[in-house]
Design an enzyme around this catalytic site. Sequence first.
Site, PDB file in Angstrom:
ATOM      1  N   LYS A   1     -14.229  30.583  56.047  1.00  0.00           N
ATOM      2  CA  LYS A   1     -14.664  28.855  55.973  1.00  0.00           C
ATOM      3  C   LYS A   1     -16.354  29.152  56.451  1.00  0.00           C
ATOM      4  CE  LYS A   1     -11.187  27.238  54.117  1.00  0.00           C
ATOM      5  NZ  LYS A   1     -11.192  26.842  52.718  1.00  0.00           N
TER       6      LYS A   1
ATOM      7  N   TYR B   1      -9.490  32.927  59.083  1.00  0.00           N
ATOM      8  CA  TYR B   1      -9.604  31.834  58.368  1.00  0.00           C
ATOM      9  C   TYR B   1     -10.900  31.404  58.644  1.00  0.00           C
ATOM     10  CZ  TYR B   1      -8.574  27.118  56.720  1.00  0.00           C
ATOM     11  OH  TYR B   1      -8.727  26.011  55.974  1.00  0.00           O
TER      12      TYR B   1
HETATM   13  P1  NDP Z   1      -2.270  23.973  50.313  1.00  0.00           P
HETATM   14  O1  NDP Z   1      -1.762  25.165  50.553  1.00  0.00           O
HETATM   15  O2  NDP Z   1      -1.270  23.004  49.918  1.00  0.00           O
HETATM   16  O3  NDP Z   1      -2.695  24.149  48.595  1.00  0.00           O
HETATM   17  C1  NDP Z   1      -3.469  25.298  48.290  1.00  0.00           C
HETATM   18  C2  NDP Z   1      -3.398  25.525  46.872  1.00  0.00           C
HETATM   19  O4  NDP Z   1      -3.994  26.532  46.299  1.00  0.00           O
HETATM   20  C3  NDP Z   1      -1.854  26.002  46.472  1.00  0.00           C
HETATM   21  O5  NDP Z   1      -1.566  25.268  45.408  1.00  0.00           O
HETATM   22  C4  NDP Z   1      -1.792  27.396  46.531  1.00  0.00           C
HETATM   23  O6  NDP Z   1      -0.712  27.835  45.420  1.00  0.00           O
HETATM   24  C5  NDP Z   1      -3.128  27.644  45.628  1.00  0.00           C
HETATM   25  N1  NDP Z   1      -3.581  28.758  45.579  1.00  0.00           N
HETATM   26  C6  NDP Z   1      -3.696  29.816  46.764  1.00  0.00           C
HETATM   27  N2  NDP Z   1      -3.694  30.982  46.620  1.00  0.00           N
HETATM   28  C7  NDP Z   1      -4.262  31.151  45.144  1.00  0.00           C
HETATM   29  C8  NDP Z   1      -4.556  32.123  44.222  1.00  0.00           C
HETATM   30  N3  NDP Z   1      -4.810  33.228  44.840  1.00  0.00           N
HETATM   31  N4  NDP Z   1      -4.845  31.519  42.872  1.00  0.00           N
HETATM   32  C9  NDP Z   1      -4.507  30.319  42.702  1.00  0.00           C
HETATM   33  N5  NDP Z   1      -4.273  29.344  43.369  1.00  0.00           N
HETATM   34  C10 NDP Z   1      -4.161  29.711  44.715  1.00  0.00           C
HETATM   35  O7  NDP Z   1      -3.444  23.628  51.074  1.00  0.00           O
HETATM   36  P2  NDP Z   1      -4.209  22.483  51.500  1.00  0.00           P
HETATM   37  O8  NDP Z   1      -4.156  21.205  50.303  1.00  0.00           O
HETATM   38  O9  NDP Z   1      -3.608  21.900  52.667  1.00  0.00           O
HETATM   39  O10 NDP Z   1      -5.640  22.921  51.532  1.00  0.00           O
HETATM   40  C11 NDP Z   1      -6.549  22.838  50.596  1.00  0.00           C
HETATM   41  C12 NDP Z   1      -7.897  23.232  50.910  1.00  0.00           C
HETATM   42  O11 NDP Z   1      -8.153  22.442  52.263  1.00  0.00           O
HETATM   43  C13 NDP Z   1      -8.085  24.547  51.256  1.00  0.00           C
HETATM   44  O12 NDP Z   1      -9.363  25.241  51.104  1.00  0.00           O
HETATM   45  C14 NDP Z   1      -7.716  24.580  52.949  1.00  0.00           C
HETATM   46  O13 NDP Z   1      -8.486  25.630  53.548  1.00  0.00           O
HETATM   47  C15 NDP Z   1      -8.508  23.400  53.183  1.00  0.00           C
HETATM   48  N6  NDP Z   1      -8.071  22.639  54.476  1.00  0.00           N
HETATM   49  C16 NDP Z   1      -6.882  22.393  54.700  1.00  0.00           C
HETATM   50  C17 NDP Z   1      -6.604  21.775  55.864  1.00  0.00           C
HETATM   51  C18 NDP Z   1      -5.235  21.318  56.354  1.00  0.00           C
HETATM   52  O14 NDP Z   1      -4.998  21.148  57.593  1.00  0.00           O
HETATM   53  N7  NDP Z   1      -4.494  21.279  55.273  1.00  0.00           N
HETATM   54  C19 NDP Z   1      -7.866  21.567  56.769  1.00  0.00           C
HETATM   55  C20 NDP Z   1      -8.823  21.995  56.525  1.00  0.00           C
HETATM   56  C21 NDP Z   1      -9.424  22.492  55.366  1.00  0.00           C
HETATM   57  P3  NDP Z   1       0.593  28.220  46.266  1.00  0.00           P
HETATM   58  O15 NDP Z   1       0.816  27.105  47.281  1.00  0.00           O
HETATM   59  O16 NDP Z   1       1.618  28.305  45.182  1.00  0.00           O
HETATM   60  O17 NDP Z   1       0.322  29.734  46.813  1.00  0.00           O
END
Ligand code: NDP
Length: 244
Positions: free
Chosen positions: A153, A149
């Site tokens: 990033k 991860y």
């Molecule tokens: P979530 O897991 O809640 O949301 C991620 C979304 O991306 C989900 O809707 C997921 O769908 C979708 N997704 C994943 N893989 C695919 C794919 N192959 N095709 C289409 N859609 C896809 O994550 P967060 O909201 O927590 O995180 C969002 C962003 O923020 C990410 O980039 C993460 O790395 C970053 N981030 C998050 C942090 C945290 O603590 N939450 C901290 C720092 C950064 P599904 O769930 O159905 O697989």
Amino acid sequence: MEISFEGKRALVTGAGKGIGRATALALARCGAEVTAVTHTQADLDSLTQECSSITPVCVDLEDWKATETALQDIGPIHLLVNSAARVNLQPFLEVTPDQFDQSFSVNVKAVLHVSQIVARGMKARGSGGSIVNVSSQASRRALRNYAVYCATKGALDMLTKVMALELGPHQIRVNSVNPTVVMSERGRLTWSDPEKAKVMMDRIPLGRFAEVEDVVNSILFLLSDKSNMTNGVTLPVDGGFLTC
Ligand code: NDP
């Protein structure tokens, strides 16, 4: 500070859950016409129930051909948010090639691909645009079990900078937000162990994790005209974590 996206068209990936979903809803509230992309239809169904003006696109971003087909008729896009990501945690010595490839495929390759599709249109229309990639503090600090991860990033931050460099002359700005732990559903789950959470929280001067809204507000700022001269930054949304 009033931000309006009236007359703008936005595309948000990872819009089924968490930060992407909240961003899609916030953009719609600010007047943008929003296309929401994820690969889970049920999430799109509940999103469009919550906000009927949002256009849903269900596609697995790991699949380049399917993504091209799904996005070919989306029309002009002025604002892009790449939020979809996969988080696979393993100790470094146990990382498998599959986990590595899947993570890079969504967290880096899909960002490149969707941005290419959108930026080509922005360049052809000559009216500029703004792209925000959702990165993480993990791009700049080593976290145990986050080898892949963190690497994705770190790569995303450099991708952001090179995109800013090459797309800037076309008035397309590219920036990232780099949050600390965010209290999305996934964030709450991953950091539910109080001992693990305390170790991280102790390194954040503000003494708390980010709320989803904190990240959304920074994304909206970077998408908006209020940040017109900001290009190629990786903006911490981390309560000061990266300063220590
Ligand atoms: P979530 O897991 O809640 O949301 C991620 C979304 O991306 C989900 O809707 C997921 O769908 C979708 N997704 C994943 N893989 C695919 C794919 N192959 N095709 C289409 N859609 C896809 O994550 P967060 O909201 O927590 O995180 C969002 C962003 O923020 C990410 O980039 C993460 O790395 C970053 N981030 C998050 C942090 C945290 O603590 N939450 C901290 C720092 C950064 P599904 O769930 O159905 O697989």
